[in-house]
Design a protein around this motif. Sequence first.
Motif, PDB file in Angstrom:
ATOM      1  N   ASP A  37      -5.383   0.759 -25.227  1.00 26.77           N
ATOM      2  CA  ASP A  37      -4.906   1.466 -24.376  1.00 26.77           C
ATOM      3  C   ASP A  37      -5.390   3.018 -24.217  1.00 26.77           C
ATOM      4  N   GLY A  74      -9.039   0.699 -22.154  1.00 26.97           N
ATOM      5  CA  GLY A  74      -9.344  -0.724 -22.070  1.00 26.97           C
ATOM      6  C   GLY A  74     -10.784  -0.867 -22.649  1.00 26.97           C
ATOM      7  N   HIS A  94      -6.778  -4.644 -21.455  1.00 25.43           N
ATOM      8  CA  HIS A  94      -5.970  -3.861 -22.016  1.00 25.43           C
ATOM      9  C   HIS A  94      -5.058  -4.211 -23.092  1.00 25.43           C
TER      10      HIS A  94
END
Length: 432
Positions: free
Chosen positions: A212, A216, A242
């Motif tokens: 994250d 991603g 993600h």
Amino acid sequence: MAEDDTEHPPTATPPTNGPAQEGQSADTPPAGTKRPRKRRRWLMITAGAVAFLLVATGALLWIAYRKLDGNIRTDSATDRLLAKLEAERPSRTAGARGAENILLIGSDDRSGANGSYGGEAGSQRSDTTILLHLAADRKHATAVSVPRDVMVGVPACEKPDGTLSRPALMQFNQAFETGGPACSIRTVEQLSGIRIDHYVILDFSGFKTMVDSIGGVEVCVPQPIHDKDARLDLPAGRQVLHGEQALGYVRVRESLGDGSDTQRMGRQQQFLASLIRKAQSQGVLLNPAKLWPVLNAATSSVRADGGLSSLGALYDLTQDLRGVPSADVVFLTAPRRPYHYDSDRDEFVQPQTGQLFAALRDDRQVAVRPPASVSSPGPAAGTGPTLAPGQGAGTGTTPTADAAALADTSPSASTAPTFEGRTADVDACAPH
């Protein structure tokens, strides 16, 4: 009348440089006499403001450094265990001085925030293990996945309760469950003859946070995935994953491909290659705004040895990796095939595995070719001896016969084979 020779002071007004400007009295000092004072005042104010900003920036950077440095957890217990067994650990070869070998361990720890992923609470095995070899000249790097299900001789290890386990033949990932990182490290060193300099442990939650933080990672999904156990529901094609999706993607096995762990390791390698490409192409490591969340996530998510558990050490490692061209970052899996006594387990293929480890011991670059469509190689000619069930277990001695065979296979560079693998510059969606 006689002429007066006495000198008298002049009574006339001294001449000026020009006529008085309108509105300026004769007693007003020339404008030039005030300007230097104003300039000096503004220079002093500016210098003071710059000094304040420098001090404030320095203070903020120090606070940020202390925060990031304090995030990293040092695994002192593992360091102590390895120090006690120093005499049993391999030494570095003369040709590999300056190289670094780092064991990356992805733990399937089910305690704390990871308890939501099922399994026995508090239990853990090494879900993913990668041996990262960074060349002495920092011009190439090799990442070797060690199959979790491969049968290996695990040495006697100190267990969490302080007792000593017996040497035994078992799946590689059970070494971590038996004696933690120290046991995994000693197992890898025993079977490869490679000295492990550092280690990093990352759990499920830490992996999600890392993904994250970089915004991603792009992957190429060959077919739709619907897997409840992995919490994954993805269409086919190119897409950015993600945290939770990324974790499911690198963990999924039964519902994608042929269900083998070999294919899963291939997806993990593709994922890491894509992450490296993104970090390099988007200038993450050179952009403070992008770098801060990555550093904060990375330092909060890992547990490392004392030599690597500082921000300075991690930064140096990152800079070393950043300097390696992505075309020279190689990912591959140690050559394996179904275990002779149990097809649900693996065994190393010889002499290829010994040749691979010998190349890394001598700091030689490893050549790779795109993986074949068949993910599980069958028995090959010239393979080494096979451990039978129970061999080495309960004997009180370390089952090192086959580990020694691996370590002693030291062919010259000219005889080293080309292994199935990939480089970090290859797009997972590009046809081979």
